[in-house]
Scaffold this active site. Structure first.
Site, short mmCIF file in Angstrom:
data_model
loop_
_atom_site.label_atom_id
_atom_site.label_comp_id
_atom_site.label_asym_id
_atom_site.label_seq_id
_atom_site.Cartn_x
_atom_site.Cartn_y
_atom_site.Cartn_z
N GLU A 86 0.83 -1.21 0.00
CA GLU A 86 0.00 0.00 0.00
C GLU A 86 0.87 1.27 0.00
OE1 GLU A 86 -3.08 -0.12 -0.61
OE2 GLU A 86 -3.29 -2.29 -0.36
N HIS A 146 2.04 2.04 -3.47
CA HIS A 146 1.06 2.76 -4.30
C HIS A 146 1.25 4.27 -4.15
CE1 HIS A 146 -1.39 -0.33 -6.10
NE2 HIS A 146 -1.77 -0.85 -4.94
#
Length: 267
Positions: free
Chosen positions: A135, A138
């Site tokens: 995450e 990203h």
């Protein structure tokens, strides 16, 4: 009167899209060396990330203390220190939300939310580092800003297409636009999203290895996720790679990640 397609609007829309793309900011991912165009400045991304983060915290039950919170903060701290140049302007923050959702996310600028539902699947710090590293990747890879630019370009192209077929009858217009929309969805939008997921897996693997977490645990984590079941669309119709494709990709990247891990592991 003969109904026909007008080509000038679509050519103008494509010219505008090309101008917008080539005039957009270029971002080079320091982990992959690949250059991308983005639709927002870093400051704009960080402002939006902070606003979204504050909104989530105002709407959810945030867990403020306890061993799970301490573990999440510990993993976040080690990973943040491993992110390097891409996150040099980030102001990292992490919150744990009480929820059965098997999920976590990192907003632009480094604002992380981890749902307690992911913790049993993580089965410890290395598993948690897998999902958090993914995450965080990203955000550092500026995927949200890349998707925004792609969306703007697609909207411009579709607007040109709608003007181009405006002389056709209504049913013909619907058919043409539906075909173009399907081509854009399956030929560009979904592959673009799957590419981001694969890149986040790769960069996240680097982060966890640098942080001293065994990257082999990433493969075990995604195997556990694959076993959770539920109806999943075929890969070509999904925003994410299939479980098998994801695991195979991680296995190919594992030898290089292990070298990084061996150089950074806590002995």
């Amino acid at each position: 009167m003969k109904r026909r397609i007008h080509w000038v609007p679509i050519f103008l829309a494509l010219a505008y899209a090309a101008f917008k793309y080539f005039s957009a900011e270029k971002f080079v991912n320091p982990e992959t060396g690949e250059a991308h165009r983005v639709g927002m400045s870093e400051n704009q991304e960080q402002r939006l990330g902070l606003q979204s983060y504050q909104q989530v915290l105002s709407e959810e039950h945030v867990v403020s203390s306890g061993p799970e919170v301490e573990m999440v903060k510990r993993v976040a701290g080690r990973l943040a220190a491993a992110t390097g140049a891409a996150a040099k302007n980030f102001e990292w923050a992490v919150s744990v939300v009480q929820s059965d959702q098997v999920n976590a996310f990192c907003l632009p600028g480094g604002k992380i939310v981890v749902y307690t539902g992911i913790l049993p699947v993580a089965q410890g710090e290395a598993g948690l580092a897998t999902v958090m590293g993914h995450e965080m990747a990203h955000a550092t890879s500026r995927h949200g800003s890349q998707r925004m630019l792609q969306s703007q370009l697609m909207q411009a192209a579709m607007a040109g297409a709608q003007f181009s077929v405006s002389d056709l009858d209504y049913q013909q217009q619907r058919t043409v636009i539906a075909l173009l929309g399907g081509a854009a969805q399956y030929g560009a939008i979904l592959p673009f999203s799957r590419g981001h997921e694969t890149e986040a897996d790769k960069v996240g693997l680097i982060y966890m290895a640098r942080a001293g977490y065994d990257p082999r645990e990433a493969i075990e984590f995604w195997k556990r996720m694959a076993k959770m079941g539920g109806q999943k669309p075929p890969e070509f119709a999904s925003t994410h790679p299939s479980d098998g494709s994801r695991i195979a990709s991680l296995e190919r990247q594992l030898p290089e990640a292990m070298k990084i891990y061996e150089a950074n592991r806590v002995r």
